[in-house]
Design a protein around this motif. Sequence first.
Motif, PDB file in Angstrom:
ATOM      1  N   PRO A  80      16.783  10.471  -3.431  1.00 24.13           N
ATOM      2  CA  PRO A  80      15.591   9.713  -3.056  1.00 24.13           C
ATOM      3  C   PRO A  80      14.925   8.994  -4.233  1.00 24.13           C
ATOM      4  O   PRO A  80      15.106   9.370  -5.392  1.00 24.13           O
ATOM      5  CB  PRO A  80      14.648  10.792  -2.509  1.00 24.13           C
ATOM      6  N   VAL A  81      14.168   7.945  -3.897  1.00 20.03           N
ATOM      7  CA  VAL A  81      13.281   7.285  -4.854  1.00 20.03           C
ATOM      8  C   VAL A  81      11.898   7.922  -4.684  1.00 20.03           C
ATOM      9  O   VAL A  81      11.252   7.764  -3.647  1.00 20.03           O
ATOM     10  CB  VAL A  81      13.211   5.766  -4.597  1.00 20.03           C
ATOM     11  N   ARG A  82      11.474   8.667  -5.677  1.00 22.45           N
ATOM     12  CA  ARG A  82      10.215   9.405  -5.576  1.00 22.45           C
ATOM     13  C   ARG A  82       9.004   8.479  -5.778  1.00 22.45           C
ATOM     14  O   ARG A  82       9.120   7.411  -6.395  1.00 22.45           O
ATOM     15  CB  ARG A  82      10.182  10.519  -6.618  1.00 22.45           C
ATOM     16  N   PRO A  83       7.830   8.881  -5.264  1.00 26.47           N
ATOM     17  CA  PRO A  83       6.638   8.033  -5.400  1.00 26.47           C
ATOM     18  C   PRO A  83       6.280   7.694  -6.838  1.00 26.47           C
ATOM     19  O   PRO A  83       5.673   6.654  -7.105  1.00 26.47           O
ATOM     20  CB  PRO A  83       5.539   8.881  -4.738  1.00 26.47           C
ATOM     21  N   ASP A  84       6.647   8.562  -7.796  1.00 28.64           N
ATOM     22  CA  ASP A  84       6.305   8.303  -9.204  1.00 28.64           C
ATOM     23  C   ASP A  84       7.437   7.608  -9.963  1.00 28.64           C
ATOM     24  O   ASP A  84       7.399   7.500 -11.194  1.00 28.64           O
ATOM     25  CB  ASP A  84       5.932   9.594  -9.916  1.00 28.64           C
ATOM     26  N   ASP A  85       8.426   7.099  -9.256  1.00 27.81           N
ATOM     27  CA  ASP A  85       9.533   6.398  -9.907  1.00 27.81           C
ATOM     28  C   ASP A  85       8.996   5.163 -10.634  1.00 27.81           C
ATOM     29  O   ASP A  85       8.267   4.357 -10.049  1.00 27.81           O
ATOM     30  CB  ASP A  85      10.559   5.976  -8.846  1.00 27.81           C
ATOM     31  N   PRO A  86       9.321   4.981 -11.917  1.00 26.50           N
ATOM     32  CA  PRO A  86       8.815   3.820 -12.675  1.00 26.50           C
ATOM     33  C   PRO A  86       9.181   2.479 -12.053  1.00 26.50           C
ATOM     34  O   PRO A  86       8.467   1.490 -12.256  1.00 26.50           O
ATOM     35  CB  PRO A  86       9.480   3.994 -14.050  1.00 26.50           C
ATOM     36  N   ARG A  87      10.252   2.429 -11.297  1.00 26.63           N
ATOM     37  CA  ARG A  87      10.664   1.168 -10.675  1.00 26.63           C
ATOM     38  C   ARG A  87       9.706   0.709  -9.572  1.00 26.63           C
ATOM     39  O   ARG A  87       9.773  -0.438  -9.130  1.00 26.63           O
ATOM     40  CB  ARG A  87      12.079   1.301 -10.105  1.00 26.63           C
ATOM     41  N   LEU A  88       8.802   1.582  -9.154  1.00 30.68           N
ATOM     42  CA  LEU A  88       7.806   1.211  -8.140  1.00 30.68           C
ATOM     43  C   LEU A  88       6.499   0.755  -8.767  1.00 30.68           C
ATOM     44  O   LEU A  88       5.572   0.365  -8.057  1.00 30.68           O
ATOM     45  CB  LEU A  88       7.541   2.393  -7.206  1.00 30.68           C
ATOM     46  N   SER A  89       6.429   0.783 -10.091  1.00 37.57           N
ATOM     47  CA  SER A  89       5.163   0.483 -10.778  1.00 37.57           C
ATOM     48  C   SER A  89       4.742  -0.975 -10.648  1.00 37.57           C
ATOM     49  O   SER A  89       3.563  -1.309 -10.838  1.00 37.57           O
ATOM     50  CB  SER A  89       5.274   0.852 -12.262  1.00 37.57           C
ATOM     51  N   THR A  90       5.670  -1.866 -10.318  1.00 31.79           N
ATOM     52  CA  THR A  90       5.337  -3.291 -10.196  1.00 31.79           C
ATOM     53  C   THR A  90       5.120  -3.709  -8.738  1.00 31.79           C
ATOM     54  O   THR A  90       5.007  -4.895  -8.451  1.00 31.79           O
ATOM     55  CB  THR A  90       6.466  -4.145 -10.803  1.00 31.79           C
ATOM     56  N   THR A  91       5.048  -2.734  -7.828  1.00 34.16           N
ATOM     57  CA  THR A  91       4.889  -3.023  -6.401  1.00 34.16           C
ATOM     58  C   THR A  91       3.500  -2.642  -5.912  1.00 34.16           C
ATOM     59  O   THR A  91       2.993  -1.558  -6.219  1.00 34.16           O
ATOM     60  CB  THR A  91       5.947  -2.272  -5.574  1.00 34.16           C
ATOM     61  N   THR A  92       2.877  -3.530  -5.137  1.00 35.11           N
ATOM     62  CA  THR A  92       1.592  -3.271  -4.492  1.00 35.11           C
ATOM     63  C   THR A  92       1.783  -3.354  -2.980  1.00 35.11           C
ATOM     64  O   THR A  92       2.350  -4.328  -2.474  1.00 35.11           O
ATOM     65  CB  THR A  92       0.538  -4.309  -4.919  1.00 35.11           C
ATOM     66  N   ASN A  93       1.321  -2.325  -2.262  1.00 41.89           N
ATOM     67  CA  ASN A  93       1.445  -2.273  -0.804  1.00 41.89           C
ATOM     68  C   ASN A  93       0.088  -2.469  -0.151  1.00 41.89           C
ATOM     69  O   ASN A  93      -0.886  -1.791  -0.511  1.00 41.89           O
ATOM     70  CB  ASN A  93       2.034  -0.928  -0.374  1.00 41.89           C
ATOM     71  N   VAL A  94       0.018  -3.395   0.808  1.00 44.13           N
ATOM     72  CA  VAL A  94      -1.243  -3.715   1.484  1.00 44.13           C
ATOM     73  C   VAL A  94      -1.018  -3.751   2.997  1.00 44.13           C
ATOM     74  O   VAL A  94      -0.170  -4.514   3.482  1.00 44.13           O
ATOM     75  CB  VAL A  94      -1.798  -5.079   1.019  1.00 44.13           C
ATOM     76  N   ILE A  95      -1.755  -2.937   3.734  1.00 45.73           N
ATOM     77  CA  ILE A  95      -1.769  -3.032   5.198  1.00 45.73           C
ATOM     78  C   ILE A  95      -2.883  -4.000   5.583  1.00 45.73           C
ATOM     79  O   ILE A  95      -4.058  -3.743   5.309  1.00 45.73           O
ATOM     80  CB  ILE A  95      -2.012  -1.667   5.853  1.00 45.73           C
ATOM     81  N   TYR A  96      -2.523  -5.123   6.187  1.00 45.92           N
ATOM     82  CA  TYR A  96      -3.544  -6.111   6.513  1.00 45.92           C
ATOM     83  C   TYR A  96      -3.856  -6.179   8.016  1.00 45.92           C
ATOM     84  O   TYR A  96      -4.844  -6.807   8.424  1.00 45.92           O
ATOM     85  CB  TYR A  96      -3.128  -7.501   6.014  1.00 45.92           C
ATOM     86  N   ALA A  97      -3.049  -5.550   8.856  1.00 46.36           N
ATOM     87  CA  ALA A  97      -3.318  -5.503  10.296  1.00 46.36           C
ATOM     88  C   ALA A  97      -2.926  -4.123  10.797  1.00 46.36           C
ATOM     89  O   ALA A  97      -1.879  -3.592  10.432  1.00 46.36           O
ATOM     90  CB  ALA A  97      -2.536  -6.585  11.037  1.00 46.36           C
ATOM     91  N   ALA A  98      -3.787  -3.535  11.649  1.00 46.61           N
ATOM     92  CA  ALA A  98      -3.570  -2.165  12.094  1.00 46.61           C
ATOM     93  C   ALA A  98      -4.070  -1.998  13.531  1.00 46.61           C
ATOM     94  O   ALA A  98      -4.859  -2.814  14.028  1.00 46.61           O
ATOM     95  CB  ALA A  98      -4.291  -1.191  11.169  1.00 46.61           C
ATOM     96  N   PRO A  99      -3.636  -0.932  14.206  1.00 41.46           N
ATOM     97  CA  PRO A  99      -4.059  -0.708  15.591  1.00 41.46           C
ATOM     98  C   PRO A  99      -5.566  -0.658  15.777  1.00 41.46           C
ATOM     99  O   PRO A  99      -6.082  -1.107  16.806  1.00 41.46           O
ATOM    100  CB  PRO A  99      -3.409   0.638  15.935  1.00 41.46           C
ATOM    101  N   SER A 100      -6.284  -0.107  14.811  1.00 44.63           N
ATOM    102  CA  SER A 100      -7.739   0.018  14.954  1.00 44.63           C
ATOM    103  C   SER A 100      -8.407  -1.338  15.147  1.00 44.63           C
ATOM    104  O   SER A 100      -9.386  -1.463  15.911  1.00 44.63           O
ATOM    105  CB  SER A 100      -8.329   0.721  13.730  1.00 44.63           C
ATOM    106  N   GLN A 101      -7.889  -2.376  14.486  1.00 47.31           N
ATOM    107  CA  GLN A 101      -8.478  -3.709  14.612  1.00 47.31           C
ATOM    108  C   GLN A 101      -8.272  -4.273  16.022  1.00 47.31           C
ATOM    109  O   GLN A 101      -9.163  -4.914  16.588  1.00 47.31           O
ATOM    110  CB  GLN A 101      -7.869  -4.637  13.564  1.00 47.31           C
ATOM    111  N   SER A 102      -7.098  -4.012  16.590  1.00 52.78           N
ATOM    112  CA  SER A 102      -6.824  -4.504  17.933  1.00 52.78           C
ATOM    113  C   SER A 102      -7.660  -3.772  18.974  1.00 52.78           C
ATOM    114  O   SER A 102      -8.173  -4.389  19.923  1.00 52.78           O
ATOM    115  CB  SER A 102      -5.332  -4.354  18.245  1.00 52.78           C
ATOM    116  N   LEU A 103      -7.819  -2.465  18.817  1.00 55.77           N
ATOM    117  CA  LEU A 103      -8.666  -1.716  19.744  1.00 55.77           C
ATOM    118  C   LEU A 103     -10.120  -2.174  19.639  1.00 55.77           C
ATOM    119  O   LEU A 103     -10.820  -2.294  20.653  1.00 55.77           O
ATOM    120  CB  LEU A 103      -8.564  -0.220  19.463  1.00 55.77           C
ATOM    121  N   ALA A 104     -10.572  -2.433  18.430  1.00 52.45           N
ATOM    122  CA  ALA A 104     -11.945  -2.890  18.236  1.00 52.45           C
ATOM    123  C   ALA A 104     -12.180  -4.243  18.907  1.00 52.45           C
ATOM    124  O   ALA A 104     -13.236  -4.483  19.508  1.00 52.45           O
ATOM    125  CB  ALA A 104     -12.271  -2.977  16.747  1.00 52.45           C
ATOM    126  N   ALA A 105     -11.194  -5.142  18.826  1.00 57.29           N
ATOM    127  CA  ALA A 105     -11.333  -6.453  19.459  1.00 57.29           C
ATOM    128  C   ALA A 105     -11.383  -6.321  20.972  1.00 57.29           C
ATOM    129  O   ALA A 105     -12.186  -6.985  21.647  1.00 57.29           O
ATOM    130  CB  ALA A 105     -10.169  -7.350  19.045  1.00 57.29           C
TER     131      ALA A 105
END
Length: 407
Positions: free
Chosen positions: A231-256
């Motif tokens: 596995p690629v572990r969460p602290d793997d240095p190769r992940l240090s240049t990656t940013t993860n962003v959730i921009y749409a989620a179920p809560s927003q659709s339920l709220a609308a």
Amino acid sequence: MKVNDFLRGLFDCAVRVADPMQSLASALPPKPKGRVVVIGAGKASARMAEAVEAEWGPCEGLVITRYGYERPCQGIEIASASHPVPDAAGVAAAQRMLALLDTVGQGDFVLALISGGGSALLCAPVDGVTLEEKQQLTADLLASGAPIGTINGIRKELSAVKGGRLAAAAYPARMLALMISDVPGDDPGDIASGPTVGHAGSAARALSELDNWGVVPAPAIGAYLRAGGDPVRPDDPRLSTTTNVIYAAPSQSLAAAAEQAQTAGYTVEILGDSIEGEARDIAKAHAAHALKAAPGTLILSGGELTVTRRGDGIGGPNAEYALALAIALNGQENIHAITCDTDGVDGAAEVAGAIIGPDTLTKATTLSPQDALANNDAHSFFASIGDQVVTGPTLTNVNDFRAILVK
């Protein structure tokens, strides 16, 4: 307005809010200087790529979507593959994506577009495991009733791209992963089995889960997991240049949807956006809740339900929930409901879900509701009474949408 039209309008509102053409631009930074490569996978990925090029213009890249979910793009290649069980087209596209990432380096920028469905679409088995073995394992897991988080955890162990491996392949290029969440709890590591997020699980845990859900893997899969995986572990240095962003989620659709219902004069109760469990069991609980609700109440919920295969019918979690809900309500006056998957596909059927009302059970003339439920044949039942919800590809995916209306 007719009650069915009102309910369908709430579902359409929930889908519209999550449409990448409406929602992605606000999360997209200015186009970086230098080489930019766009990759992605999921039922919404082609629509996401279309939205990116609407803002950035033609881009280099490759995304993988479900057959029928393709969108016109100016520069990004759209590949198609099978879902929910992977196929050779998905494997070939994933391998081409890895080859593309081999060409990026320091100073380059990779935009990853990730949405639900990517677990099956972005499929490249680890060495020693064949596609056919993964196909059978996927089918068995889906039939077992195991929750999606468990299934995806096992998938990560057996994939050359999931569990952070896609991001590791892009290192040292900078990567921004924009995600639409379709998973309970909105954990980035669970969306499409986390191709840009390190894996905190273990091969031993995967073996334990397979045993727990009564799934016997192929010998090669069992041997690979017993050897400990890679596995690629969460602290793997190769992940240090990656940013993860959730921009749409179920809560927003339920709220609308809640806002639209409140404007129509209803009191809204949201049970949660991350409900999991056996569809028929959750339906019974929600029916009991609705029977106690005051007139003029709309009860909303989301999440991802599961179905344990007991029969050989045509069903899916939303249709099975709807049928079990109708049986539990037993013709109760003034209670109506809609339950659909926001991607337009409930289970393996090209049907989003179903609508029920006080007359649902009495409309049945060719199929017994109880027999249909026992045989996991909810889609056939609703087709026979004309109460299926068919949308075609919605080009997004924020999981299940359920609304119970007490008139």
